[in-house]
Every structure is written in C-alpha cells, then in structure tokens.
Design a protein around this motif. Sequence first.
Motif, PDB file in Angstrom:
ATOM      1  N   ARG A 148       0.718  -1.191  -0.122  1.00  0.00           N
ATOM      2  CA  ARG A 148      -0.061   0.004   0.158  1.00  0.00           C
ATOM      3  C   ARG A 148       0.798   1.279  -0.156  1.00  0.00           C
ATOM      4  O   ARG A 148       1.717   1.447   0.935  1.00  0.00           O
ATOM      5  CB  ARG A 148      -0.974  -0.101   1.293  1.00  0.00           C
ATOM      6  N   THR A 150       1.690   5.191  -0.060  1.00  0.00           N
ATOM      7  CA  THR A 150       1.160   6.549   0.296  1.00  0.00           C
ATOM      8  C   THR A 150       2.019   7.719  -0.197  1.00  0.00           C
ATOM      9  O   THR A 150       3.378   7.448   0.042  1.00  0.00           O
ATOM     10  CB  THR A 150       0.803   6.726   1.725  1.00  0.00           C
ATOM     11  N   GLU A 179      -2.565  -0.549  -3.333  1.00  0.00           N
ATOM     12  CA  GLU A 179      -3.313   0.695  -2.875  1.00  0.00           C
ATOM     13  C   GLU A 179      -2.782   1.963  -3.062  1.00  0.00           C
ATOM     14  O   GLU A 179      -1.286   1.904  -3.038  1.00  0.00           O
ATOM     15  CB  GLU A 179      -3.925   0.723  -1.676  1.00  0.00           C
ATOM     16  N   SER A 181      -2.803   6.072  -1.832  1.00  0.00           N
ATOM     17  CA  SER A 181      -3.341   7.110  -0.982  1.00  0.00           C
ATOM     18  C   SER A 181      -2.590   8.489  -0.702  1.00  0.00           C
ATOM     19  O   SER A 181      -1.355   8.288  -0.746  1.00  0.00           O
ATOM     20  CB  SER A 181      -3.921   6.422   0.475  1.00  0.00           C
ATOM     21  N   GLU A 182      -3.249   9.682  -0.925  1.00  0.00           N
ATOM     22  CA  GLU A 182      -2.700  10.698  -0.371  1.00  0.00           C
ATOM     23  C   GLU A 182      -2.849  11.118   0.993  1.00  0.00           C
ATOM     24  O   GLU A 182      -3.772  11.270   1.419  1.00  0.00           O
ATOM     25  CB  GLU A 182      -3.310  11.858  -1.549  1.00  0.00           C
ATOM     26  N   SER A 183      -1.475  11.203   1.547  1.00  0.00           N
ATOM     27  CA  SER A 183      -1.450  11.510   2.963  1.00  0.00           C
ATOM     28  C   SER A 183      -1.343  13.038   3.321  1.00  0.00           C
ATOM     29  O   SER A 183      -1.940  13.318   4.488  1.00  0.00           O
ATOM     30  CB  SER A 183      -0.246  11.047   3.551  1.00  0.00           C
TER      31      SER A 183
END
Length: 257
Positions: A148, A150, A179, A181-183
Amino acid sequence: MYDWSEMRDEIDAQWARLRDAFRQKGIDAPQTIARVNADLRPVEGGIRDAAGKVIAPDPATLPPDELDFHGLWLHPALLFAQTCWGPMEIGLSEHVQVIGQPNYDAFEGGQGELYSSAIVMRADGAPSARSPDDGSPLVPLDLLRGMRFTFNNSDSMSGLVGLTRDLEAMGESLDMFSERSESGGHRASIVAIAEGRADVAAIDCLSWALAQRFEPAARQVKVVGWTRRRKGLPFITARTTPEKIVAAMREAVAAAG
C-alpha cells in the motif's frame, strides 16, 4: 517547503540572513515570511496571469490560518519562495522565475543541487539501505510489489513523480502497488506507515533527515531504497520581478551557499 513547527526558529534565522543580504542590495525584503493566507496581500478579483485569466483565488477569500501554496507561488507580489519541480513542470514555471537551488550535501541522498527520496517501509530489524554513491535509483521491486503506497501530494516530485519515473524506467508502474493514497505531507506519510495504515512511501532526503530529528514515528520506519537524484526544490520569484532585483537575489543566494 521544510517549515516544520520544530524548525521555525531555524527557518526564521535563515530568512533573516537572506533578508539582510537582500536589503544590502537595495531590495525591499519583508521583515518576516508569509506562513498563512492572512499574511498575503489581498488581490481583488483573484490572481490573474498575463492574459488576465484568473489562476488563483484572492488570498483574502481563503481560510486565514491555512496556506494555499499555489496562491503563494502565483501571487503577483511574490519576492522569494521555494517550490517543487512537480508543480513547475505542470504550469507554475510559466508564472515565476527561478532564483537558484539549495545545496543538499549535508543529507544522505543529496549532492549539491541534486536530491533523492528515501523509499521507506515499516522497520523489521534489518539495516536501512544506503544511498548509492552515483545517485542511481535503488528500487527494490520485490519488496514493494503488492504494498500500500502513500504519497504527500499528487504533484510532488519527491513523493510521487520521481518514483513513478524510476518505476517506468524499470518497466513497471504505480499499478504494482495494491493501494495508493494521498497523505497530505511527507511527515504524515511516515506516521501512516508507522501506524500500519500504509506500507511504503518516498520521502525526500531532507524531510527524512528532519523526521529522524523530530518525528517519533520515524523510529518505526526504515529506508529500503532510493529514487534517482534529481534537481532539488528551487527558489523562485514572481515572473514580474524586475531583472535587476532577480540578479541581485541570485548573487545573495549564491553567496549564502
């Protein structure tokens, strides 16, 4: 761009030295730096480009205690700021002038104006990977596949674009991750990995050095690879800043090292 809360005194001291050097060259440099939208001059009707098109909102219409980086970079009164080559490549360069580049010699993964990102994952007791001396990428595909991922934001060279290009050069893509995702920030990416909400991130070498000083979550994270060295985060001024002032600022920044 590295204005962490723990770094405020150091950043203010850096600005004070530059401010005084600018003033010695006859430049009307402000006493303090802008950190929130409320610090920016209002621009009635919004910030416009040379053709009159609105390219950013009036800072006075934005949350006063937050900072819209793009609004800062595009502001017609911008004297001096730092940005990333990601935004520069997707249009910012049309509206600003580059003053110079910082020096990254003090940080692992840096060399002169070049920097790389540490590819980090949760610590497992094994030693961290060292940055290649020649600045070539060290991307452990087998470790990363299915993880995942980020990243700080979608236009970041250090957090996303650079790693994407390194993967493409190896015949891979971001699709190798399970996956994405933007943190919202490099520090937030490190915390997400430490807390088990993500597995891997790319953190520019200066931010990684700061995290090791100030962020407890960094103790639960280790370096497993490095992106290729690329140009670091440039110092910029507005496109409309007079040539004489630009030249004087370049001299002052170069003298400051």
